[in-house]
Design an enzyme around this catalytic site. Structure first.
Site, PDB file in Angstrom:
ATOM      1  N   ASP A 156      -6.697   4.731  -4.814  1.00  0.00           N
ATOM      2  CA  ASP A 156      -7.374   4.605  -3.521  1.00  0.00           C
ATOM      3  C   ASP A 156      -7.991   5.983  -3.274  1.00  0.00           C
ATOM      4  O   ASP A 156      -8.191   6.747  -4.235  1.00  0.00           O
ATOM      5  CB  ASP A 156      -6.395   4.184  -2.412  1.00  0.00           C
ATOM      6  CG  ASP A 156      -7.095   3.803  -1.106  1.00  0.00           C
ATOM      7  OD1 ASP A 156      -7.667   2.712  -1.032  1.00  0.00           O
ATOM      8  OD2 ASP A 156      -7.095   4.613  -0.157  1.00  0.00           O
ATOM      9  N   LYS A 173       0.866  -1.186   0.000  1.00  0.00           N
ATOM     10  CA  LYS A 173       0.000   0.000   0.000  1.00  0.00           C
ATOM     11  C   LYS A 173       0.893   1.224   0.000  1.00  0.00           C
ATOM     12  O   LYS A 173       2.045   1.158   0.448  1.00  0.00           O
ATOM     13  CB  LYS A 173      -0.887   0.001   1.250  1.00  0.00           C
ATOM     14  CG  LYS A 173      -2.092   0.912   1.157  1.00  0.00           C
ATOM     15  CD  LYS A 173      -3.237   0.298   0.366  1.00  0.00           C
ATOM     16  CE  LYS A 173      -4.342   1.305   0.114  1.00  0.00           C
ATOM     17  NZ  LYS A 173      -5.530   0.690  -0.526  1.00  0.00           N
TER      18      LYS A 173
HETATM   19  P1  NDP Z   1     -12.570   8.256  -3.202  1.00  0.00           P
HETATM   20  O1  NDP Z   1     -11.510   9.247  -2.954  1.00  0.00           O
HETATM   21  O2  NDP Z   1     -13.070   8.053  -4.593  1.00  0.00           O
HETATM   22  O3  NDP Z   1     -13.847   8.567  -2.286  1.00  0.00           O
HETATM   23  C1  NDP Z   1     -13.744   8.625  -0.905  1.00  0.00           C
HETATM   24  C2  NDP Z   1     -15.082   9.077  -0.340  1.00  0.00           C
HETATM   25  O4  NDP Z   1     -15.040   8.955   1.071  1.00  0.00           O
HETATM   26  C3  NDP Z   1     -15.393  10.533  -0.636  1.00  0.00           C
HETATM   27  O5  NDP Z   1     -16.772  10.718  -0.752  1.00  0.00           O
HETATM   28  C4  NDP Z   1     -14.831  11.227   0.596  1.00  0.00           C
HETATM   29  O6  NDP Z   1     -15.411  12.484   0.871  1.00  0.00           O
HETATM   30  C5  NDP Z   1     -15.174  10.234   1.676  1.00  0.00           C
HETATM   31  N1  NDP Z   1     -14.214  10.380   2.795  1.00  0.00           N
HETATM   32  C6  NDP Z   1     -12.866  10.335   2.722  1.00  0.00           C
HETATM   33  N2  NDP Z   1     -12.310  10.552   3.935  1.00  0.00           N
HETATM   34  C7  NDP Z   1     -13.338  10.744   4.760  1.00  0.00           C
HETATM   35  C8  NDP Z   1     -13.435  11.005   6.140  1.00  0.00           C
HETATM   36  N3  NDP Z   1     -12.335  11.159   6.911  1.00  0.00           N
HETATM   37  N4  NDP Z   1     -14.677  11.104   6.677  1.00  0.00           N
HETATM   38  C9  NDP Z   1     -15.784  10.960   5.897  1.00  0.00           C
HETATM   39  N5  NDP Z   1     -15.751  10.714   4.586  1.00  0.00           N
HETATM   40  C10 NDP Z   1     -14.555  10.617   4.022  1.00  0.00           C
HETATM   41  O7  NDP Z   1     -12.027   6.878  -2.593  1.00  0.00           O
HETATM   42  P2  NDP Z   1     -12.500   5.383  -2.881  1.00  0.00           P
HETATM   43  O8  NDP Z   1     -13.958   5.375  -3.145  1.00  0.00           O
HETATM   44  O9  NDP Z   1     -11.578   4.814  -3.873  1.00  0.00           O
HETATM   45  O10 NDP Z   1     -12.176   4.672  -1.491  1.00  0.00           O
HETATM   46  C11 NDP Z   1     -13.137   4.605  -0.424  1.00  0.00           C
HETATM   47  C12 NDP Z   1     -12.748   3.505   0.538  1.00  0.00           C
HETATM   48  O11 NDP Z   1     -12.714   2.249  -0.167  1.00  0.00           O
HETATM   49  C13 NDP Z   1     -11.370   3.620   1.188  1.00  0.00           C
HETATM   50  O12 NDP Z   1     -11.424   3.058   2.482  1.00  0.00           O
HETATM   51  C14 NDP Z   1     -10.488   2.752   0.299  1.00  0.00           C
HETATM   52  O13 NDP Z   1      -9.324   2.307   0.958  1.00  0.00           O
HETATM   53  C15 NDP Z   1     -11.457   1.605   0.025  1.00  0.00           C
HETATM   54  N6  NDP Z   1     -11.157   0.795  -1.144  1.00  0.00           N
HETATM   55  C16 NDP Z   1     -11.031   1.364  -2.382  1.00  0.00           C
HETATM   56  C17 NDP Z   1     -10.788   0.562  -3.488  1.00  0.00           C
HETATM   57  C18 NDP Z   1     -10.773   1.115  -4.866  1.00  0.00           C
HETATM   58  O14 NDP Z   1     -10.735   0.309  -5.817  1.00  0.00           O
HETATM   59  N7  NDP Z   1     -10.834   2.422  -5.066  1.00  0.00           N
HETATM   60  C19 NDP Z   1     -10.546  -0.889  -3.337  1.00  0.00           C
HETATM   61  C20 NDP Z   1     -10.789  -1.398  -2.000  1.00  0.00           C
HETATM   62  C21 NDP Z   1     -11.045  -0.562  -0.953  1.00  0.00           C
HETATM   63  P3  NDP Z   1     -14.586  13.845   0.549  1.00  0.00           P
HETATM   64  O15 NDP Z   1     -14.597  13.960  -0.949  1.00  0.00           O
HETATM   65  O16 NDP Z   1     -15.364  14.899   1.236  1.00  0.00           O
HETATM   66  O17 NDP Z   1     -13.219  13.656   1.108  1.00  0.00           O
END
Ligand code: NDP
Length: 445
Positions: free
Chosen positions: A167, A127
């Site tokens: 991510d 990671k």
């Molecule tokens: P994105 O950056 O596309 O989206 C993240 C979302 O979560 C946004 O809406 C963001 O809001 C919100 N968010 C981030 N930090 C916080 C916080 N501290 N409190 C509340 N909301 C928050 O990321 P992903 O969708 O790619 O990833 C989301 C999760 O999924 C993570 O845990 C990641 O590790 C996991 N994941 C992702 C994969 C992938 O293929 N992308 C694979 C497996 C797991 P804002 O825009 O306001 O920050």
């Protein structure tokens, strides 16, 4: 004996790495499940498998100097943790978020090792990330930052060594800049990154894979309880890559997604979220979710993201970030009749929340199993890159769905074998661990 072994390893780790709470939390959760494994397999303790598996094989920390549009110099910190390569090249995403530190990247790399093992593909665990905050930055600033990041990272990655992906904060745009810069300075074109654009080696279906996979996994849990997504009310936290495609698949399965969020707050739309509007606002215009309620009059915006869990629902899909759902939120979900929780995000539920779900015996799919669809499809992207061929959406989606069905069956069967039927936390941790441990035994020290 086995409990003492596990406790000794955890204590040493906490002493060696104080101030890394997320890392300790992830290790504790996995090791809690493993005591019966060490009872049955004394050879693991003799070979020091646990001590070796909790310690990353390599950690790289580097500075990322870059210049903003006003000519000001900034320096961020980059981290790549190459956790475990027993099963293949290190594989895991890169996160751009101001909260990133070694504790968070190590917890993610540790989880990733077991998740990748569960996929059945030959992928090690890793990671990476940086404390750079992409919010509000221009395209040019993002490009210069990504190029500076890759100017160091390129030395440590390769299609057969370490293959990053996206991510939080890293999507197609950032991957394009990083992959383009890697290609330029290495003078090679190969599958060193996944999540690439479709015109330069990306896999169709990768963008959707984590969200779709999470819903496929949840659907298996529901089938075990003789039900499905039809007419269910669903809450989804986040509105990024994972959340959007979890919503799309849940809706296509006949569910109504009534609320979604970002780090500022959440929108509730009793009639169901209009995903077309949400996608435009989030994917194209990069706006806040509060804008959704300005456009869609039936929706109500509430500031503060944690309140989303107080809305009555049948199914909850936490898809934002770690520790976003605490014990109180879990109790509210259970009290309001929620029957299933599947984690699109990594470790979104606190240990207290997990306990509430397990005690209530609702269906609970931990992230390392339920969100493995993303990395699985990254593995499929690597296969296509190696063959220099592209599969169709239907081919990729069918493989993804089968992988998620298999992961669910593996976790369920392993949980039953170790006398905790229905406990997919134990099932996923034990099955993920056993494969890595057996391969490490085969290699010797
Ligand atoms: P994105 O950056 O596309 O989206 C993240 C979302 O979560 C946004 O809406 C963001 O809001 C919100 N968010 C981030 N930090 C916080 C916080 N501290 N409190 C509340 N909301 C928050 O990321 P992903 O969708 O790619 O990833 C989301 C999760 O999924 C993570 O845990 C990641 O590790 C996991 N994941 C992702 C994969 C992938 O293929 N992308 C694979 C497996 C797991 P804002 O825009 O306001 O920050």
């Amino acid at each position: 004996m086995s409990i003492q072994y596990v406790t000794r390893v955890v204590d040493t780790l906490k002493r060696r790495y104080p101030g890394e709470p997320e890392f300790h939390q992830a290790v504790n959760e996995v090791l809690d499940s493993l005591t019966p494994v060490f009872e049955k397999n004394k050879e693991f303790e003799e070979a020091g498998i646990l001590e070796r598996i909790v310690e990353p094989e390599r950690q790289i920390i580097f500075s990322i100097p870059w210049v903003d549009d006003a000519g000001k110099v900034h320096v961020n910190r980059g981290i790549r943790v190459q956790y475990n390569s027993a099963l293949g090249p290190y594989k895991g995403g890169i996160r751009f978020h101001p909260s990133v530190n070694t504790s968070i990247i190590k917890f993610l790399g540790f989880e990733q090792t077991f998740k990748n093992s569960l996929t059945g593909l030959m992928l090690g665990g890793g990671k990476g990330g940086t404390d750079f905050d992409p919010k509000g930055r221009s395209d040019n600033e993002i490009m210069r930052f990504c190029q500076s990041f890759m100017t160091e990272l390129y030395r440590h990655i390769d299609a057969d060594t370490d293959v990053p992906a996206g991510d939080i904060g890293v999507g197609a745009r950032e991957i394009g800049y990083m992959f383009g810069h890697y290609k330029r300075i290495r003078n090679v074109f190969h599958g060193v990154f996944t999540g690439k654009g479709l015109l330069y080696g990306g896999s169709i279906g990768r963008k959707e894979a984590t969200g779709f996979g999470c819903v496929y996994f949840c659907n298996e849990m529901l089938k075990d309880r003789q039900t499905g997504f039809e007419n269910k009310k669903v809450l989804i936290s986040g509105s990024g890559n994972v959340a959007i495609y979890a919503a799309e698949k849940a809706i296509s399965f006949g569910a109504k997604v009534v609320a979604m969020s970002d780090s500022g707050g959440y929108v509730y739309d009793e009639g169901g979220i209009n995903l077309e509007v949400l996608k435009r606002l989030k994917e194209l215009e990069r706006k806040r979710i509060s804008e959704y309620a300005k456009e869609v009059k039936s929706a109500k915006y509430t500031e503060g993201c944690s309140g989303i869990w107080s809305i009555p629902c049948d199914i909850a899909l936490p898809c934002a970030t770690q520790n976003e759902l605490d014990g109180n939120a879990a109790q509210a979900l259970v009290k309001n009749g929620c029957i299933a929780v599947a984690e699109g995000a990594n470790m979104p539920s606190t240990p207290e929340a997990v306990k509430v779900f397990l005690d209530a015996k609702i269906a609970y799919g931990p992230g390392k199993a339920a969100n493995a669809g993303g990395v699985s499809t990254s593995g499929l992207e690597m296969s296509q890159n190696s063959m220099r061929l592209s599969w169709t959406f239907d081919e990729v989606d069918a493989k993804l769905r089968q992988i998620m069905i298999n992961i669910h069956a593996t976790a369920r069967n392993t949980a039953a074998e170790y006398n905790t039927p229905g406990n997919l936390v134990n099932g996923a941790n034990i099955a993920g661990f056993l494969k890595v441990a057996r391969v490490m035994m085969a290699y010797g020290l």
